[in-house]
Design a protein around this motif. Sequence first.
Motif, PDB file in Angstrom:
ATOM      1  N   THR A 181      46.593  41.799  33.858  1.00  0.00           N
ATOM      2  CA  THR A 181      45.431  42.727  34.824  1.00  0.00           C
ATOM      3  C   THR A 181      46.406  42.446  36.435  1.00  0.00           C
ATOM      4  O   THR A 181      46.872  43.030  37.061  1.00  0.00           O
ATOM      5  CB  THR A 181      44.487  41.861  35.151  1.00  0.00           C
ATOM      6  OG1 THR A 181      44.111  40.551  35.275  1.00  0.00           O
ATOM      7  CG2 THR A 181      43.978  42.581  33.775  1.00  0.00           C
ATOM      8  N   THR A 229      48.043  46.008  38.454  1.00  0.00           N
ATOM      9  CA  THR A 229      47.748  45.815  39.869  1.00  0.00           C
ATOM     10  C   THR A 229      48.737  45.487  40.650  1.00  0.00           C
ATOM     11  O   THR A 229      49.546  46.976  41.416  1.00  0.00           O
ATOM     12  CB  THR A 229      46.485  44.802  40.018  1.00  0.00           C
ATOM     13  OG1 THR A 229      45.583  44.443  39.053  1.00  0.00           O
ATOM     14  CG2 THR A 229      46.379  45.177  41.572  1.00  0.00           C
ATOM     15  N   THR A 230      50.332  44.997  40.314  1.00  0.00           N
ATOM     16  CA  THR A 230      51.800  44.842  41.377  1.00  0.00           C
ATOM     17  C   THR A 230      52.210  46.357  40.632  1.00  0.00           C
ATOM     18  O   THR A 230      52.979  47.282  41.127  1.00  0.00           O
ATOM     19  CB  THR A 230      52.329  44.074  40.834  1.00  0.00           C
ATOM     20  OG1 THR A 230      51.568  42.557  40.364  1.00  0.00           O
ATOM     21  CG2 THR A 230      53.261  43.977  41.004  1.00  0.00           C
ATOM     22  N   GLY A 256      50.773  48.909  40.390  1.00  0.00           N
ATOM     23  CA  GLY A 256      49.712  50.508  41.038  1.00  0.00           C
ATOM     24  C   GLY A 256      50.196  49.874  42.865  1.00  0.00           C
ATOM     25  O   GLY A 256      50.576  51.206  42.792  1.00  0.00           O
ATOM     26  N   ILE A 270      50.400  40.823  46.632  1.00  0.00           N
ATOM     27  CA  ILE A 270      49.509  40.406  46.045  1.00  0.00           C
ATOM     28  C   ILE A 270      48.583  39.062  46.312  1.00  0.00           C
ATOM     29  O   ILE A 270      47.516  38.414  46.797  1.00  0.00           O
ATOM     30  CB  ILE A 270      48.166  40.335  44.248  1.00  0.00           C
ATOM     31  CG1 ILE A 270      48.687  41.814  44.144  1.00  0.00           C
ATOM     32  CG2 ILE A 270      47.572  39.536  43.903  1.00  0.00           C
ATOM     33  CD1 ILE A 270      48.786  42.444  42.663  1.00  0.00           C
ATOM     34  N   ALA A 305      38.987  42.584  42.586  1.00  0.00           N
ATOM     35  CA  ALA A 305      38.667  43.656  41.441  1.00  0.00           C
ATOM     36  C   ALA A 305      37.239  43.860  41.413  1.00  0.00           C
ATOM     37  O   ALA A 305      37.145  45.766  41.533  1.00  0.00           O
ATOM     38  CB  ALA A 305      39.367  42.229  40.099  1.00  0.00           C
ATOM     39  N   GLY A 347      40.062  46.455  44.895  1.00  0.00           N
ATOM     40  CA  GLY A 347      41.000  46.426  44.922  1.00  0.00           C
ATOM     41  C   GLY A 347      41.512  46.459  47.040  1.00  0.00           C
ATOM     42  O   GLY A 347      42.186  46.344  47.834  1.00  0.00           O
ATOM     43  N   ILE A 371      44.909  46.923  46.783  1.00  0.00           N
ATOM     44  CA  ILE A 371      45.838  48.692  46.297  1.00  0.00           C
ATOM     45  C   ILE A 371      44.850  49.963  46.156  1.00  0.00           C
ATOM     46  O   ILE A 371      43.406  49.489  46.325  1.00  0.00           O
ATOM     47  CB  ILE A 371      45.619  47.866  44.181  1.00  0.00           C
ATOM     48  CG1 ILE A 371      45.289  48.384  43.287  1.00  0.00           C
ATOM     49  CG2 ILE A 371      43.968  47.101  44.755  1.00  0.00           C
ATOM     50  CD1 ILE A 371      47.413  49.094  43.232  1.00  0.00           C
ATOM     51  N   PHE A 384      42.662  51.629  40.822  1.00  0.00           N
ATOM     52  CA  PHE A 384      41.692  50.716  40.491  1.00  0.00           C
ATOM     53  C   PHE A 384      40.992  51.237  39.634  1.00  0.00           C
ATOM     54  O   PHE A 384      40.802  50.958  38.547  1.00  0.00           O
ATOM     55  CB  PHE A 384      41.610  49.201  41.775  1.00  0.00           C
ATOM     56  CG  PHE A 384      40.704  48.379  40.820  1.00  0.00           C
ATOM     57  CD1 PHE A 384      41.650  47.535  40.813  1.00  0.00           C
ATOM     58  CD2 PHE A 384      39.817  48.434  40.516  1.00  0.00           C
ATOM     59  CE1 PHE A 384      40.851  46.350  39.706  1.00  0.00           C
ATOM     60  CE2 PHE A 384      38.661  47.522  39.594  1.00  0.00           C
ATOM     61  CZ  PHE A 384      39.501  46.353  39.670  1.00  0.00           C
ATOM     62  N   SER A 422      42.336  52.094  36.907  1.00  0.00           N
ATOM     63  CA  SER A 422      42.665  50.922  35.735  1.00  0.00           C
ATOM     64  C   SER A 422      41.404  50.772  34.750  1.00  0.00           C
ATOM     65  O   SER A 422      41.389  49.903  34.143  1.00  0.00           O
ATOM     66  CB  SER A 422      43.267  49.902  36.442  1.00  0.00           C
ATOM     67  OG  SER A 422      44.399  50.190  37.183  1.00  0.00           O
ATOM     68  N   TRP A 480      43.165  46.173  31.767  1.00  0.00           N
ATOM     69  CA  TRP A 480      41.415  45.897  32.120  1.00  0.00           C
ATOM     70  C   TRP A 480      40.660  45.883  30.835  1.00  0.00           C
ATOM     71  O   TRP A 480      40.739  47.060  30.091  1.00  0.00           O
ATOM     72  CB  TRP A 480      40.778  45.904  32.766  1.00  0.00           C
ATOM     73  CG  TRP A 480      40.787  45.831  33.968  1.00  0.00           C
ATOM     74  CD1 TRP A 480      41.835  46.494  34.972  1.00  0.00           C
ATOM     75  CD2 TRP A 480      40.652  44.781  34.513  1.00  0.00           C
ATOM     76  NE1 TRP A 480      42.370  45.426  36.407  1.00  0.00           N
ATOM     77  CE2 TRP A 480      41.552  44.300  36.257  1.00  0.00           C
ATOM     78  CE3 TRP A 480      39.894  43.493  34.643  1.00  0.00           C
ATOM     79  CZ2 TRP A 480      40.719  43.345  36.638  1.00  0.00           C
ATOM     80  CZ3 TRP A 480      39.707  42.481  35.584  1.00  0.00           C
ATOM     81  CH2 TRP A 480      40.249  41.946  36.736  1.00  0.00           C
TER      82      TRP A 480
END
Length: 356
Positions: A103, A107-108, A110, A206, A239, A243, A251, A256, A259, A274
């Motif tokens: 995850t 996220t990175t 995104g 992040i 999360a 984000g 993010i 997100f 995601s 996820w």
Amino acid sequence: MKSITLFSLLLLLISSCSKDDTVVQPTPSESMYFPSNTNSIWETKSISSLNWNQSAIQPLKDYLIQKNTKSFVILVNGRIGMEEYFNGHTSSLEWEWNSAGKTLVGTTIGIAQQENLLSINNKASDYLGTEWTSMPLEKENLITVKHLLTMTSGNDDTKQYVIKPNLTYVADAGTRWAYSNIFQKLTDVLASASNKPFEIYFNEKIKTKIGMDGFWNNGLIFKIYHSNTRSMARFGLLALNKGKWNNEQVINESFFNESIATSQNINPSYGYFWWLNGKPSYMIPGQQTVYQGNLVPNAPVDMYAAMGANDQRIYVVPSKKMVVIRMGDASDPANPNFAVSGFDNELWEKINAVIN
């Protein structure tokens, strides 16, 4: 007589709203809390203030110890309601996330897309070059970045090491869901798109933003993130807030939300790395079987989770404004798992006894 009655009623209404007898309004919901990035202070909530069942706390702890847990945290509105360490583990010691760290990778990716460095709808070969697999070229060209995010690249998932000879064709991209370490190629996609090593970009976008500690190491099969438990909780809090960290949208919320929604029509319980509860069916790593029902029946239906081998867990529950963290050794060493297991359902039975 009627007018006197109406007048009396009016006086009663005025009296009920007087300053000496003010109607008590509902208490506003508690604000979301984010711990400082610059010190170790983290606000807590007492068991009594949360109205939790005190008598169920010790059975939960006993179960966690029995299942080889090293650390366990519950956040409510960002505040620590429960924080426990077992078997010699401490708040400062780091532990492996295993596949829960996927995850972090998603996220990175995104963030890189929101910075216009890449598009997840582009071919993976746009960033990795052609012939990065051993598939026929026309099959390789079907694979997009999104297919890597959703475990639908169509490669042979029985081969764990992500080297070119192992990246062979099984099905057209998008037609088969299979849990595979090919996701690791996303770190190369990111490095190519950003012109920076993945770790550097991740740290900037992040780790530093939300005050995490930790590091990536090159495990035997893929990169694995290690951190202390509170750092895992920080990512869980990010999360929970779709984000957002404090006043910064780290993010993009729309990405997100993608995601944590069903990402393909094969395994509805999987987003962008996820795992999603409350869906009609699910699949698990290493199988092509479709199981009917919720991923974790005892957990809230709106829960989404980062799950790693040996039961590394981030459970996020928006309806309860809650994040639950579990780190440790495998709950059942004789039957280690890569993601969801019976442990999740048993654990949520114990958690529910506390919080409900």
